[in-house]
Design an enzyme around this catalytic site. Structure first.
Site, mmCIF file in Angstrom:
data_model
loop_
_atom_site.group_PDB
_atom_site.id
_atom_site.type_symbol
_atom_site.label_atom_id
_atom_site.label_comp_id
_atom_site.label_asym_id
_atom_site.label_seq_id
_atom_site.Cartn_x
_atom_site.Cartn_y
_atom_site.Cartn_z
ATOM 1 N N GLY A 187 0.801 -1.221 0.000
ATOM 2 C CA GLY A 187 0.000 0.000 0.000
ATOM 3 C C GLY A 187 0.834 1.273 0.000
ATOM 4 N N TYR A 218 1.424 12.624 14.378
ATOM 5 C CA TYR A 218 1.617 14.020 14.765
ATOM 6 C C TYR A 218 2.377 14.141 16.080
ATOM 7 C CZ TYR A 218 0.229 18.440 12.753
ATOM 8 O OH TYR A 218 0.244 19.618 12.089
ATOM 9 N N GLY A 242 4.857 12.503 16.878
ATOM 10 C CA GLY A 242 6.276 12.308 16.618
ATOM 11 C C GLY A 242 6.967 13.517 16.017
ATOM 12 N N HIS A 281 -5.105 14.376 15.943
ATOM 13 C CA HIS A 281 -3.883 15.178 15.900
ATOM 14 C C HIS A 281 -3.961 16.396 16.830
ATOM 15 C CE1 HIS A 281 -2.793 12.604 12.744
ATOM 16 N NE2 HIS A 281 -3.131 13.324 11.700
ATOM 17 N N ARG A 332 5.486 26.981 16.064
ATOM 18 C CA ARG A 332 5.184 26.563 14.688
ATOM 19 C C ARG A 332 5.636 25.119 14.500
ATOM 20 N NH1 ARG A 332 3.933 29.704 10.144
ATOM 21 N NH2 ARG A 332 4.204 28.617 8.154
#
Length: 624
Positions: free
Chosen positions: A130, A315, A317, A376, A510
């Site tokens: 995949g 997210y 990580g 997330h 950010r």
């Protein structure tokens, strides 16, 4: 010139070796708790309470009266730090502690054991043919191999329904592997060595026969290694040493949610490790609501222990997300301000400047709230808002995250705005460019009302955050791509400078792209006058850490799974608490009670999002 190049390469090698050493030291510290016997946990059942009755939420906590005694190392002596260390006992008052659901079965006796360098590791990627496996999972494994972060003795076994030979499987991977590090001339040799460790097995995800064949292939590799280890031990004069070698297995479920449970059952029955631990990494989505998530968790619990299951949210990580705990608890300047007394609002923003682009069929089954917000962004919020954990152990951190989630109000539909993007035609360099709308995607069902944008106001009813709005926004086909956290501080009481244009102080984290931490402050403009402006203290990762490598989130999370570190993985009760916040609103949106507002491709989203923010006296901040 040649000497300068050699010096440059030597410097890079030293930096890489230093990073490797620091990471391994951190991992050894974080996973040291796995050597201790695991505490028995009692399962709890949550009751959904109205937002106004948050005091009753404590029903989901363990309220046993007990004292916690912690040894705190203190130093006494001169101001220069000279003196003797002593242990001081500190008794903390009883606190409500979140309980981890008890596992039901334990197929392997070494589930939680740590690996040694001599152990053999099999990494099985289910769904290896995949897109996710080829685009993210196996390239992350190659990056770890290239940096010598994986065990020396391992194989990667791809498993899928497609008919492929080992050679064809390797050919399909080769074009996806890239060297993120700098020594390009050495990459090819590493790539060839890595590919020789990759093998393939064909079978169905619900086929016990297929998993039995997979197990036989794994046993061949494991027995070959153990035979080699026995020969080496005999040659070294320490026969019997090979008996201490384990053969561990990690299964990465890069497969559709519909086959999670059959694959878990087949893994448990036919392919679990017999001489080592077995761990299973499960990709999101973890259900569609509280009911389906509970069914998935209960199904997994029939075949795997909670300790074996690693629910991955990539997210968590990301570099700046993992840095949240460090930023808060390793810097005295922030923690005293991190509360409702000084914080006006918190904004968590996720924006993509592209649409579904052929993935509309998958996206239409979930929508932006399930795809981005409920997992997330809510995980980021929990890390941002949690109390300081007792330690850096995985369970201590996850306990604090669950407390935050259980303190949150159920999302009210009046505090939600949803939208869907439409097509737009514009001119670029004199040429006409058309951007398709969501319904123009051939994979999206005709007339779909699934939102591609959502904004929500969330509240945490605890002493630290009472009354502070957490505004969350996520959308596709917007004006720019970025993800960030913004904490806006309150006005200064009795401010001497009445210039309203300066705005309030603001901390900006950010997350992507171009990772940065920025603190916006008011400052005097140089000159004879007393003129002020809004400026920023700016940490730009690309400038300040230019000599450091930035690992992909999958690299960090897979490596943590190898080491048994579950800090950045989601626990079952944590998942339950997260779904309880969003499920009532999601059911009403699915029923058509809140139709999406239309917004053009490339815009800032529907106007309703601005009205939602103004309802709580907030303006959405601009990213620049």
């Amino acid at each position: 010139a040649g000497e300068r190049e050699r010096e440059k390469e030597e410097k890079k090698k030293k930096t890489r070796d230093k990073n490797k050493m620091m990471y391994r030291h951190a991992v050894s510290m974080r996973t040291s708790s796995s050597l201790r016997p695991q505490q028995s946990h009692k399962s709890t059942t949550r009751t959904a309470f109205p937002p106004s009755r948050r005091g009753q939420r404590a029903a989901g906590y363990d309220q046993r009266r007990s004292k916690v005694v912690v040894n705190v190392a203190s130093s006494v002596g001169s101001s220069k730090g000279k003196g003797k260390d002593f242990d001081q006992q500190v008794v903390y008052a009883p606190q409500a502690t979140t309980q981890m659901p008890k596992a039901t079965t334990a197929p392997s006796s070494r589930v939680g054991a740590r690996s040694s360098e001599s152990d053999f590791l099999s990494i099985i990627v289910l769904g290896a043919s995949g897109d996710l496996a080829k685009r993210k999972v196996i390239p992350a494994l190659f990056a770890l191999y290239y940096q010598e972060m994986l065990p020396e003795n391992f194989v990667i076994m791809g498993y899928a329904r497609s008919e492929l030979s080992d050679a064809a499987f390797r050919d399909s991977l080769e074009s996806r592997l890239t060297c993120r590090v700098s020594e390009k001339e050495k990459c090819q040799g590493k790539m060839e060595a890595f590919l020789q460790k990759c093998f393939y097995c064909q079978g169905g995800y619900d086929s016990e026969e297929g998993f039995d064949g997979l197990n036989h292939k794994l046993l061949e590799h494991e027995s070959n290694y153990l035979r080699h280890a026995k020969e080496e031990a005999a040659a070294a004069g320490v026969p019997g040493e090979e008996g201490n070698v384990a053969a561990n297995r990690i299964f990465y479920m890069s497969i559709p949610p519909s086959v999670f449970l059959p694959a878990a059952e087949c893994t448990s029955k036919k392919a679990s490790a017999t001489n080592g631990w077995t761990r299973v990494i499960v990709e999101k989505p973890f259900g569609r609501d509280s009911e389906t998530s509970a069914a998935l968790n209960n199904g997994l619990a029939k075949h795997l222990t909670e300790e074996q299951v690693y629910r991955i949210d990539h997210y968590l990580g990301k570099e700046l997300v993992e840095n949240l705990i460090v930023l808060r608890f390793a810097n005295l300047v922030f923690e005293p301000l991190w509360n409702r007394q000084y914080v006006e609002n918190v904004q968590i923003i996720f924006s993509e400047n592209f649409g579904t682009e052929g993935r509309g069929g998958y996206f239409d089954n979930y929508g932006i709230i399930r795809d981005i917000m409920q997992n997330h962004l809510l995980q980021v919020l929990a890390l941002f808002a949690m109390e300081q954990p007792v330690s850096l152990d995985a369970e201590d951190i996850r306990n604090e995250k669950v407390k935050v989630l259980r303190s949150m109000r159920t999302l009210d539909l009046d505090d939600v705005v949803v939208g869907q993007y439409t097509g737009r035609t514009t001119t670029c360099d004199g040429a006409s460019v058309t951007y398709p709308g969501y319904l123009d995607d051939d994979t999206v069902p005709e007339g779909s009302m699934v939102p591609t944008f959502a904004a929500a106001a969330l509240f945490i009813d605890n002493p630290r955050w009472e009354g502070v709005p957490f505004l969350m926004k996520a959308g596709k086909a917007l004006d720019e791509r970025h993800a960030e956290i913004r904490m806006q501080f309150k006005d200064i009481p009795g401010n001497l400078y009445r210039d309203k244009s300066l705005g309030n102080n603001e901390l900006v984290i950010r997350i992507q792209p171009e990772e940065a931490i920025t603190l916006r402050i008011s400052n005097k403009i140089p000159g004879l006058g007393m003129n002020l402006n809004n400026t920023k203290l700016n940490l730009q990762y690309k400038d300040d850490y230019r000599d450091f490598q930035f690992p992909d989130a999958y690299e960090r999370l897979i490596l943590d799974a190898v080491h048994g570190d579950k800090r950045l993985f989601i626990r079952s009760d944590e998942l339950e608490a997260a779904w309880d916040i969003f499920t009532p609103a999601l059911h009403r949106i699915d029923a058509g009670e809140l139709p999406p507002e239309l917004y053009p491709y490339g815009s800032r989203g529907p106007v309703g999002a601005h009205y939602l923010a103004s309802k709580y006296g907030v303006r959405w901040a601009q990213s620049k």
